[in-house]
Design a protein around this motif. Structure first.
Motif, mmCIF file in Angstrom:
data_model
loop_
_atom_site.group_PDB
_atom_site.id
_atom_site.type_symbol
_atom_site.label_atom_id
_atom_site.label_comp_id
_atom_site.label_asym_id
_atom_site.label_seq_id
_atom_site.Cartn_x
_atom_site.Cartn_y
_atom_site.Cartn_z
ATOM 1 N N TRP A 45 0.834 -1.202 0.000
ATOM 2 C CA TRP A 45 0.000 0.000 0.000
ATOM 3 C C TRP A 45 0.870 1.253 0.000
ATOM 4 C CZ3 TRP A 45 -4.483 0.328 -1.799
ATOM 5 C CH2 TRP A 45 -5.456 -0.660 -1.597
ATOM 6 N N GLN A 46 1.894 1.265 0.837
ATOM 7 C CA GLN A 46 2.738 2.453 0.900
ATOM 8 C C GLN A 46 3.429 2.700 -0.437
ATOM 9 O OE1 GLN A 46 5.086 2.985 4.455
ATOM 10 N NE2 GLN A 46 6.729 4.007 3.319
ATOM 11 N N ARG A 47 3.897 1.634 -1.055
ATOM 12 C CA ARG A 47 4.552 1.775 -2.354
ATOM 13 C C ARG A 47 3.586 2.322 -3.399
ATOM 14 N NH1 ARG A 47 7.045 -3.297 -5.782
ATOM 15 N NH2 ARG A 47 8.030 -2.076 -7.459
ATOM 16 N N ALA A 48 2.380 1.778 -3.436
ATOM 17 C CA ALA A 48 1.385 2.227 -4.412
ATOM 18 C C ALA A 48 0.950 3.662 -4.134
ATOM 19 C CB ALA A 48 0.180 1.291 -4.389
ATOM 20 N N ASP A 49 0.706 3.988 -2.873
ATOM 21 C CA ASP A 49 0.217 5.325 -2.534
ATOM 22 C C ASP A 49 1.292 6.384 -2.768
ATOM 23 O OD1 ASP A 49 -2.184 4.198 -1.831
ATOM 24 O OD2 ASP A 49 -1.722 4.087 0.293
ATOM 25 N N GLU A 50 2.533 6.070 -2.430
ATOM 26 C CA GLU A 50 3.613 7.026 -2.691
ATOM 27 C C GLU A 50 3.789 7.237 -4.184
ATOM 28 O OE1 GLU A 50 6.474 6.485 1.252
ATOM 29 O OE2 GLU A 50 6.889 5.300 -0.560
ATOM 30 N N ALA A 51 3.616 6.173 -4.971
ATOM 31 C CA ALA A 51 3.715 6.305 -6.422
ATOM 32 C C ALA A 51 2.583 7.173 -6.965
ATOM 33 C CB ALA A 51 3.691 4.925 -7.076
ATOM 34 N N ALA A 52 1.366 6.989 -6.446
ATOM 35 C CA ALA A 52 0.222 7.773 -6.906
ATOM 36 C C ALA A 52 0.405 9.253 -6.585
ATOM 37 C CB ALA A 52 -1.056 7.242 -6.266
ATOM 38 N N VAL A 53 0.824 9.540 -5.361
ATOM 39 C CA VAL A 53 1.043 10.928 -4.942
ATOM 40 C C VAL A 53 2.148 11.569 -5.777
ATOM 41 C CG1 VAL A 53 1.967 12.312 -3.049
ATOM 42 C CG2 VAL A 53 0.134 10.667 -2.613
ATOM 43 N N ALA A 54 3.243 10.848 -5.975
ATOM 44 C CA ALA A 54 4.350 11.384 -6.768
ATOM 45 C C ALA A 54 3.917 11.630 -8.213
ATOM 46 C CB ALA A 54 5.538 10.420 -6.723
ATOM 47 N N TYR A 55 3.055 10.753 -8.718
ATOM 48 C CA TYR A 55 2.590 10.897 -10.108
ATOM 49 C C TYR A 55 1.767 12.167 -10.277
ATOM 50 C CZ TYR A 55 1.038 9.378 -14.725
ATOM 51 O OH TYR A 55 0.806 9.288 -16.068
ATOM 52 N N PHE A 56 0.817 12.396 -9.386
ATOM 53 C CA PHE A 56 0.010 13.617 -9.474
ATOM 54 C C PHE A 56 0.871 14.858 -9.251
ATOM 55 C CE2 PHE A 56 -3.940 11.040 -8.367
ATOM 56 C CZ PHE A 56 -4.480 11.163 -9.640
ATOM 57 N N THR A 57 1.802 14.770 -8.319
ATOM 58 C CA THR A 57 2.674 15.911 -8.049
ATOM 59 C C THR A 57 3.485 16.277 -9.286
ATOM 60 O OG1 THR A 57 2.831 15.295 -5.716
ATOM 61 C CG2 THR A 57 4.552 16.731 -6.572
ATOM 62 N N LYS A 58 3.983 15.254 -9.970
ATOM 63 C CA LYS A 58 4.762 15.501 -11.190
ATOM 64 C C LYS A 58 3.884 16.024 -12.324
ATOM 65 C CE LYS A 58 5.818 11.942 -13.668
ATOM 66 N NZ LYS A 58 6.430 10.667 -14.165
ATOM 67 N N GLN A 59 2.733 15.398 -12.543
ATOM 68 C CA GLN A 59 1.884 15.777 -13.673
ATOM 69 C C GLN A 59 1.336 17.187 -13.536
ATOM 70 O OE1 GLN A 59 1.509 14.101 -16.478
ATOM 71 N NE2 GLN A 59 2.757 12.391 -15.719
ATOM 72 N N PHE A 60 1.078 17.622 -12.300
ATOM 73 C CA PHE A 60 0.462 18.933 -12.104
ATOM 74 C C PHE A 60 1.435 19.985 -11.575
ATOM 75 C CE2 PHE A 60 -3.449 16.209 -11.711
ATOM 76 C CZ PHE A 60 -3.986 16.606 -12.933
ATOM 77 N N GLY A 61 2.710 19.629 -11.496
ATOM 78 C CA GLY A 61 3.713 20.610 -11.119
ATOM 79 C C GLY A 61 3.555 21.169 -9.727
ATOM 80 N N VAL A 62 3.078 20.348 -8.808
ATOM 81 C CA VAL A 62 2.900 20.800 -7.425
ATOM 82 C C VAL A 62 4.225 20.649 -6.684
ATOM 83 C CG1 VAL A 62 1.703 20.363 -5.251
ATOM 84 C CG2 VAL A 62 0.472 20.216 -7.417
ATOM 85 N N ARG A 63 4.591 21.652 -5.925
ATOM 86 C CA ARG A 63 5.846 21.609 -5.163
ATOM 87 C C ARG A 63 5.569 21.350 -3.692
ATOM 88 N NH1 ARG A 63 9.265 26.769 -7.647
ATOM 89 N NH2 ARG A 63 9.303 26.050 -9.805
#
Length: 713
Positions: free
Chosen positions: A695-713
């Motif tokens: 779960w942690q691996r999947a959730d960290e990947a999901a959060v990182a993906y949205f952060t990258k796609q939307f340019g959130v810092r």
């Protein structure tokens, strides 16, 4: 028990004293600075049970994937751990069962108890990639503190009032000594696949369900020197056996056996059911209640389904949706008109009974606090007249009540910020207290979490859709994220959820909302909590995807919300939520600019348990051909030509609810259309990941993906 027009069932649940065990805000990082690992580092309480004749309760506490059994005994009900597990090994602990004297607790370790189908070879899950093949095993723990002992390989334990253990293995009934010192042996032979074990009150006989493909019997085993007694055998499915308190009769649920002319797939039809009462001596039976031949009279597809109980006054209590809401009814065991016990525009969910059988105890999404339709509170109601009494209230959430002895009720309590914990109160709702089983980890950011707000909006066809908005004020225009649950008969709440899968999702939404996003969790049609008509809409899923308009309406609502950048809307969800995420990206990449799809369905026409996808062996076809066309057009794969937005695909390859091929096939189609995607495949994991690390691996990947796609810092 499914029927062609219904979706597969698996597409897949604050008191002042709580403040005393919360870390102060100073003990966690400042707003927006905690990590995914920290917000996932919460204890989850599940599987709460009570001893039948002793003042004792037990539950499973899962912290960072380490599952252990905890108990509390009256009158003090001090919480204490009784198992010694220390690893995040992905082995479930389920089906806690007390011995009659309350001195031992039996439990099952291992398996996947939410699977749609078993793995090839009937292998138990191995999410830890162990070189030793895991087994589903039954264990016995002494409440005096001794090390638990393994009893046998098996599942579904049932203990008689005499202390005899029965359980299932390879679809047959077995027995073994509770202390684990004797040799397991098959209790009896039955030609069917046996389940639903129920001992008689005196412990002398065992009722069970004998599943035989297109029909099922209720059988009674009374000793090796006596033949099995089958109760009023017919061409129907009989299940949910329930003994009368004196052990002379058994009530059970009856539904029509499989067969007859094909039912329409694209149109809903009634699915009636009935309750029967049989003589446990000779098997003769009579019909005590029969549902009306209406859609609302159909068999309830909710928690506990019929929830059949034999109550005081020789009454049968059950759950039905006759007035569009899941409610409790009572009927004399001899037969007669059903009495509605819990009237109102709200749903009854988890149900149990008081020790004296005079009261039903349950949780429901209603109460005296604003927006309680998106919470759960505890109630009780007499079995002989209407008039529920509310026992808990406020902005907390409470569920799964059980009679704990000494006129006490145990339950699980949570809220918007504090994760689930076991709690107890008096039968009248007084003396409410949390048992504080282990407390919260010091790094859990309880003081940094926000309370989501209830919102509603209208779909294109005018239906009111419900949701929860997660937002931390300030910070300028932020990207918006739509979250959609799986199930689909689920409901996201204004706080932590009673299912571990959705408590995990709630934690991720909290993280996103405190790290630069605005999150809208959409309770789309097909979900529970808003009536049967909302849960069972026309033309949904493979019969037209009518629920997708609720997702689009949510996106429009979010785009207009203050503080949201309408050009940056993303979406995520798992299982049925993964399906809707993929459908959104395929149909509306103009709205949804990125997505995370966890183990979603992408092609309805090849789903293993969708009845209309199976080749018919008889001449009659019904509307199968047209239904296949509609199912394809309701699938994300059918709109991949217009899919432009990037997506992260996540799935375990031992998924027993959605085939891994659904993701393999989608990836190949995305390749062919040059759609950008990333993938995270977790070997040996199942549908609802069993390891915290997964779960942690999947959730960290999901959060990182949205952060990258939307340019959130």
């Amino acid at each position: 028990m499914s029927h062609p027009s219904r979706l597969p069932a698996s597409f897949c649940l604050i008191f002042c004293t709580a403040l005393s065990c919360m870390p102060s805000a100073a003990s966690v990082a400042a707003a927006g600075s905690f990590t995914v690992a920290q917000v996932l580092h919460y204890p989850f309480t599940d599987g709460l049970v009570a001893a039948e004749h002793r003042d004792a309760i037990a539950w499973v506490r899962n912290l960072a994937g380490v599952r252990n059994v905890w108990v509390a005994r009256g009158p003090a009900f001090a919480a204490r751990q009784v198992t010694p597990y220390t690893d995040d090994d992905g082995q479930e602990i389920t089906q806690l069962t007390f011995s009659p004297d309350g001195a031992r607790l039996v439990y099952v370790r291992g398996g996947d108890h939410d699977e749609n189908w078993p793995a090839e070879g009937n292998l138990a899950p191995d999410p830890n990639s162990s070189t030793e093949q895991p087994q589903v095993t039954i264990w016995s723990a002494s409440l005096q503190g001794a090390v638990p002992v393994k009893i046998a390989e098996g599942d579904a334990p049932a203990i008689s009032s005499k202390g005899a253990l029965a359980y299932t293995k390879d679809d047959q009934v077995w027995t073994a000594p509770l202390d684990g010192k004797g040799k397991p042996m098959r209790l009896f032979f039955d030609r069917g696949k046996d389940s639903d074990l129920r001992w008689s009150p005196d412990g002398a006989r065992l009722a069970f369900v004998s599943q035989r493909g297109d029909h099922a019997f209720i059988g009674i085993f009374a000793g090796k020197d006596k033949p099995i007694l089958y109760l009023a055998p017919s061409t129907s499915f009989d299940f949910s056996p329930c003994w009368s308190p004196d052990g002379t009769r058994i009530a059970f649920v009856r539904r029509p056996g499989a067969g007859g002319p094909p039912e329409p797939i694209l149109k809903q039809v009634p699915h009636p059911w009935s309750i029967w009462v049989a003589n446990a001596s000779d098997g003769s039976a009579h019909n005590a209640w029969r549902s009306p031949e209406t859609l609302a009279g159909s068999y309830p597809e909710v928690e506990g389904e019929a929830n059949l109980h034999w109550a005081a006054g020789d009454r049968l209590v059950f759950l039905a949706e006759l007035d569009n809401w899941p409610h409790l009814y009572a009927v004399p065991s001899a037969g007669g008109a059903a009495l509605l016990l819990t009237p109102g525009a709200w749903m009854v969910e988890h149900v149990s009974e008081s020790r004296d059988l005079r009261w039903m105890i349950f949780d429901a999404n209603t109460g005296n606090t604003k927006d309680d339709e998106d919470r759960r509170h505890i109630f009780r109601v007499a079995v002989d007249h209407a008039g529920p009494v509310q026992l808990t209230s406020g902005t907390g959430i409470e569920w799964t009540p059980v009679a704990a002895g000494g006129d006490r009720i145990a339950f699980v309590q949570t809220g918007a910020q504090r994760p689930p914990d076991a709690a107890i109160m008096n039968m009248d709702g007084s003396r409410q207290s949390i048992l504080n089983a282990g407390g919260l980890p010091n790094d859990f950011p309880v003081g940094d979490l926000i309370a989501p707000n209830y919102v509603w909006f209208k779909a294109a066809d005018g239906l009111i859709v419900h949701g929860q908005l997660f937002e931390r004020p300030g910070g300028g225009a932020k990207p918006g994220i739509i979250f959609v649950h799986g199930g689909p008969p689920r409901q996201m709440l204004l706080g932590w959820h009673y299912m571990d899968y959705y408590s995990n999702a709630y934690a991720v939404n909290q993280y996103l909302a405190t790290h630069g996003f605005v999150v809208l969790s959409v309770n789309y049609r097909l979900g529970i909590g808003y009536g049967r008509a909302f849960q069972e809409p026309d033309h949904a899923g493979p019969t037209g995807a009518s629920e997708y308009q609720d997702v689009v309406a949510g996106a429009h609502f979010l785009q207009k919300a203050p503080g949201v950048d309408a050009t940056r809307i993303g979406m995520w969800g798992g299982s049925y939520g993964g399906y809707l995420t993929a459908l959104a990206l395929a149909r509306n990449s103009d709205i949804f600019k990125a997505g995370v799809d966890l183990h979603g369905v992408h092609d309805w026409t090849v789903l293993p348990d969708a009845d209309f996808s199976k080749p018919e062996v008889r001449y009659e076809q019904g509307d199968r051909s047209e239904a296949m066309k509609v199912a394809w057009l309701s699938s994300p794969d059918s709109a991949v030509d217009s899919w432009k937005s990037p997506v992260l695909l996540i799935q375990g390859d031992d998924d027993r609810n959605v085939t891994f091929h659904q993701t393999v096939d989608l990836a190949r189609r995305l390749d062919a259309h040059n759609v950008p995607y990333e993938e995270l495949v977790i070997p040996n994991e199942i549908h609802g990941f069993l390891r915290h690390a997964s779960w942690q691996r999947a959730d960290e990947a999901a959060v990182a993906y949205f952060t990258k796609q939307f340019g959130v810092r």
